[in-house]
Design a protein around this motif. Sequence first.
Motif, PDB file in Angstrom:
ATOM      1  N   PRO A 108     -39.874 -15.328 -36.723  1.00 32.14           N
ATOM      2  CA  PRO A 108     -39.574 -14.632 -37.627  1.00 32.14           C
ATOM      3  C   PRO A 108     -37.702 -14.790 -37.481  1.00 32.14           C
ATOM      4  CG  PRO A 108     -40.230 -13.747 -35.041  1.00 32.14           C
ATOM      5  CD  PRO A 108     -40.603 -14.602 -35.544  1.00 32.14           C
ATOM      6  N   ILE A 109     -37.214 -15.301 -38.342  1.00 35.22           N
ATOM      7  CA  ILE A 109     -36.014 -15.853 -37.727  1.00 35.22           C
ATOM      8  C   ILE A 109     -35.267 -15.538 -39.113  1.00 35.22           C
ATOM      9  CG2 ILE A 109     -34.738 -18.129 -38.801  1.00 35.22           C
ATOM     10  CD1 ILE A 109     -37.419 -20.203 -38.112  1.00 35.22           C
ATOM     11  N   VAL A 168     -33.717 -19.642 -23.678  1.00 38.87           N
ATOM     12  CA  VAL A 168     -33.532 -18.437 -24.060  1.00 38.87           C
ATOM     13  C   VAL A 168     -33.406 -17.934 -22.799  1.00 38.87           C
ATOM     14  CG1 VAL A 168     -35.478 -17.084 -23.596  1.00 38.87           C
ATOM     15  CG2 VAL A 168     -36.491 -19.720 -24.808  1.00 38.87           C
ATOM     16  N   GLU A 169     -32.839 -18.075 -22.022  1.00 35.45           N
ATOM     17  CA  GLU A 169     -31.770 -17.379 -21.492  1.00 35.45           C
ATOM     18  C   GLU A 169     -30.149 -16.764 -21.818  1.00 35.45           C
ATOM     19  OE1 GLU A 169     -32.330 -15.233 -18.264  1.00 35.45           O
ATOM     20  OE2 GLU A 169     -34.525 -16.095 -18.157  1.00 35.45           O
ATOM     21  N   LEU A 170     -29.446 -18.651 -22.518  1.00 37.36           N
ATOM     22  CA  LEU A 170     -28.857 -17.849 -23.396  1.00 37.36           C
ATOM     23  C   LEU A 170     -28.396 -17.543 -24.248  1.00 37.36           C
ATOM     24  CD1 LEU A 170     -27.292 -21.866 -23.205  1.00 37.36           C
ATOM     25  CD2 LEU A 170     -26.167 -19.874 -21.738  1.00 37.36           C
ATOM     26  N   VAL A 171     -30.058 -17.197 -24.615  1.00 39.10           N
ATOM     27  CA  VAL A 171     -30.283 -16.433 -26.312  1.00 39.10           C
ATOM     28  C   VAL A 171     -30.146 -14.902 -25.496  1.00 39.10           C
ATOM     29  CG1 VAL A 171     -32.251 -15.319 -28.115  1.00 39.10           C
ATOM     30  CG2 VAL A 171     -31.569 -17.812 -27.266  1.00 39.10           C
ATOM     31  N   LYS A 172     -30.817 -14.532 -24.585  1.00 40.54           N
ATOM     32  CA  LYS A 172     -30.843 -12.931 -23.942  1.00 40.54           C
ATOM     33  C   LYS A 172     -29.023 -13.008 -23.414  1.00 40.54           C
ATOM     34  CE  LYS A 172     -34.938 -13.467 -21.343  1.00 40.54           C
ATOM     35  NZ  LYS A 172     -35.656 -13.977 -20.049  1.00 40.54           N
ATOM     36  N   GLU A 173     -28.490 -13.824 -22.836  1.00 39.93           N
ATOM     37  CA  GLU A 173     -27.182 -13.415 -22.705  1.00 39.93           C
ATOM     38  C   GLU A 173     -26.327 -13.478 -24.188  1.00 39.93           C
ATOM     39  OE1 GLU A 173     -24.255 -16.888 -20.911  1.00 39.93           O
ATOM     40  OE2 GLU A 173     -25.420 -16.291 -19.712  1.00 39.93           O
ATOM     41  N   ALA A 174     -26.406 -14.263 -25.198  1.00 41.46           N
ATOM     42  CA  ALA A 174     -25.616 -13.726 -26.446  1.00 41.46           C
ATOM     43  C   ALA A 174     -26.179 -12.271 -26.633  1.00 41.46           C
ATOM     44  CB  ALA A 174     -25.940 -15.013 -27.520  1.00 41.46           C
ATOM     45  N   LYS A 175     -27.637 -11.655 -26.524  1.00 35.42           N
ATOM     46  CA  LYS A 175     -27.673 -10.553 -26.871  1.00 35.42           C
ATOM     47  C   LYS A 175     -26.978  -9.281 -25.888  1.00 35.42           C
ATOM     48  CE  LYS A 175     -31.296  -6.764 -27.489  1.00 35.42           C
ATOM     49  NZ  LYS A 175     -32.181  -6.020 -26.720  1.00 35.42           N
ATOM     50  N   ASN A 195     -30.153 -32.351 -28.530  1.00 37.96           N
ATOM     51  CA  ASN A 195     -31.450 -32.504 -27.918  1.00 37.96           C
ATOM     52  C   ASN A 195     -32.706 -31.564 -29.192  1.00 37.96           C
ATOM     53  OD1 ASN A 195     -31.351 -34.232 -25.174  1.00 37.96           O
ATOM     54  ND2 ASN A 195     -30.464 -32.409 -24.947  1.00 37.96           N
ATOM     55  N   ILE A 196     -33.975 -31.849 -29.330  1.00 41.13           N
ATOM     56  CA  ILE A 196     -34.387 -30.897 -30.297  1.00 41.13           C
ATOM     57  C   ILE A 196     -35.503 -30.607 -29.200  1.00 41.13           C
ATOM     58  CG2 ILE A 196     -36.940 -31.175 -31.545  1.00 41.13           C
ATOM     59  CD1 ILE A 196     -33.969 -33.136 -32.551  1.00 41.13           C
ATOM     60  N   ILE A 197     -35.275 -28.573 -29.823  1.00 44.71           N
ATOM     61  CA  ILE A 197     -36.050 -27.805 -28.793  1.00 44.71           C
ATOM     62  C   ILE A 197     -37.422 -27.819 -29.132  1.00 44.71           C
ATOM     63  CG2 ILE A 197     -33.497 -26.245 -28.918  1.00 44.71           C
ATOM     64  CD1 ILE A 197     -34.797 -24.185 -30.180  1.00 44.71           C
ATOM     65  N   SER A 198     -38.213 -27.074 -28.097  1.00 43.12           N
ATOM     66  CA  SER A 198     -39.317 -27.258 -27.829  1.00 43.12           C
ATOM     67  C   SER A 198     -40.037 -25.732 -28.409  1.00 43.12           C
ATOM     68  CB  SER A 198     -40.295 -26.806 -26.599  1.00 43.12           C
ATOM     69  OG  SER A 198     -40.202 -25.875 -26.544  1.00 43.12           O
ATOM     70  N   ARG A 199     -40.715 -25.872 -29.431  1.00 50.50           N
ATOM     71  CA  ARG A 199     -41.562 -24.991 -30.119  1.00 50.50           C
ATOM     72  C   ARG A 199     -41.535 -23.618 -29.744  1.00 50.50           C
ATOM     73  NH1 ARG A 199     -43.419 -24.722 -35.684  1.00 50.50           N
ATOM     74  NH2 ARG A 199     -43.963 -22.755 -35.715  1.00 50.50           N
ATOM     75  N   GLN A 200     -42.277 -23.651 -28.420  1.00 51.85           N
ATOM     76  CA  GLN A 200     -42.419 -22.662 -27.083  1.00 51.85           C
ATOM     77  C   GLN A 200     -41.286 -22.146 -27.551  1.00 51.85           C
ATOM     78  OE1 GLN A 200     -44.465 -23.671 -23.404  1.00 51.85           O
ATOM     79  NE2 GLN A 200     -43.457 -21.464 -22.341  1.00 51.85           N
ATOM     80  N   HIS A 201     -40.105 -22.463 -26.687  1.00 53.09           N
ATOM     81  CA  HIS A 201     -38.328 -21.871 -27.012  1.00 53.09           C
ATOM     82  C   HIS A 201     -37.823 -21.258 -28.043  1.00 53.09           C
ATOM     83  CE1 HIS A 201     -37.502 -24.907 -23.139  1.00 53.09           C
ATOM     84  NE2 HIS A 201     -38.622 -24.029 -22.735  1.00 53.09           N
ATOM     85  N   GLN A 223     -38.235 -13.409 -29.640  1.00 51.08           N
ATOM     86  CA  GLN A 223     -38.754 -12.506 -29.144  1.00 51.08           C
ATOM     87  C   GLN A 223     -37.837 -11.565 -28.400  1.00 51.08           C
ATOM     88  OE1 GLN A 223     -42.108 -14.273 -27.219  1.00 51.08           O
ATOM     89  NE2 GLN A 223     -42.802 -14.395 -28.426  1.00 51.08           N
ATOM     90  N   GLN A 224     -36.235 -12.085 -28.480  1.00 45.74           N
ATOM     91  CA  GLN A 224     -35.526 -11.312 -27.018  1.00 45.74           C
ATOM     92  C   GLN A 224     -34.719 -10.375 -28.300  1.00 45.74           C
ATOM     93  OE1 GLN A 224     -35.535 -12.090 -24.454  1.00 45.74           O
ATOM     94  NE2 GLN A 224     -37.210 -13.832 -24.900  1.00 45.74           N
ATOM     95  N   GLY A 225     -35.228 -10.028 -29.064  1.00 46.98           N
ATOM     96  CA  GLY A 225     -34.722  -9.010 -29.633  1.00 46.98           C
ATOM     97  C   GLY A 225     -32.688  -8.900 -31.120  1.00 46.98           C
ATOM     98  N   ILE A 226     -32.312 -10.354 -30.677  1.00 47.94           N
ATOM     99  CA  ILE A 226     -31.326 -10.497 -31.592  1.00 47.94           C
ATOM    100  C   ILE A 226     -31.507 -11.737 -32.353  1.00 47.94           C
ATOM    101  CG2 ILE A 226     -31.143 -12.498 -29.885  1.00 47.94           C
ATOM    102  CD1 ILE A 226     -27.986 -11.909 -30.017  1.00 47.94           C
TER     103      ILE A 226
END
Length: 222
Positions: free
Chosen positions: A186-187, A122-129, A151-157, A163-166
């Motif tokens: 919301p994909i 999620v930190e990388l998602v924020k960074e990308a945004k 690696n399979i990611i978790s549903r929570q992540h 929810q990061q606005g990107i």
Amino acid sequence: MSHMPLSHAMPKLYLLTNDDEFELLYQKLEAALSTGLIALLQIRRKQVLSLPDGASTLFKEAQKIIELAKIYKVPVVVNDNVQLAEKLGVGVHLGQTDGSIDNALKSLLPHQIIGRTCHGDVELVKEAKNDGASYAAMGAVFTSTTKPNANIISRQHLTEGCQQGIPICVIGGITAENVLELVNLPIALVAVVGDIMDLPVADIAQRCHEWQQAFSNWKIPT
């Protein structure tokens, strides 16, 4: 930079090329694009690129693919290579080690799409945004034949990423059947390789319509 919508009532289909022999690949792409159901196309030809004259072969192939995509008004990104994207006049999808978004923004035209691989972080998602990417790709969602050791990611992540606005793109082993496990998220984009490109040319249009049917079951997040 081109902005993808943050979320739709339903996601859109994002098709990636495979490493088929070019003539066959072209026929498959034409079958898929002609349905009008593909929202974004990525040119990703790792095996071609590894050949001795791979870069020049890929450039010629990409020109033909881009011309085809223009007919159907489908935007194109190339995998990993800002210089190639700039030369071809298209967008780019960057892995974490494939250069900065800032560099891509300076090199490409404002309407070109810039995607960033963010895995399950999620930190990388924020960074990308913050860096100005058009979308962040999260995965692998399921085990895939393309990257069986991812690696399979978790549903929570994945939920937090949304929810990061990107706009979020999901990738990794997704089929028109198992995508329904993600219906309440919301994909913006669902990236697909094998579930469409591994089929014979004659079956591709039907499979695209099956994807559209799956998306029509999407639940709009409230």
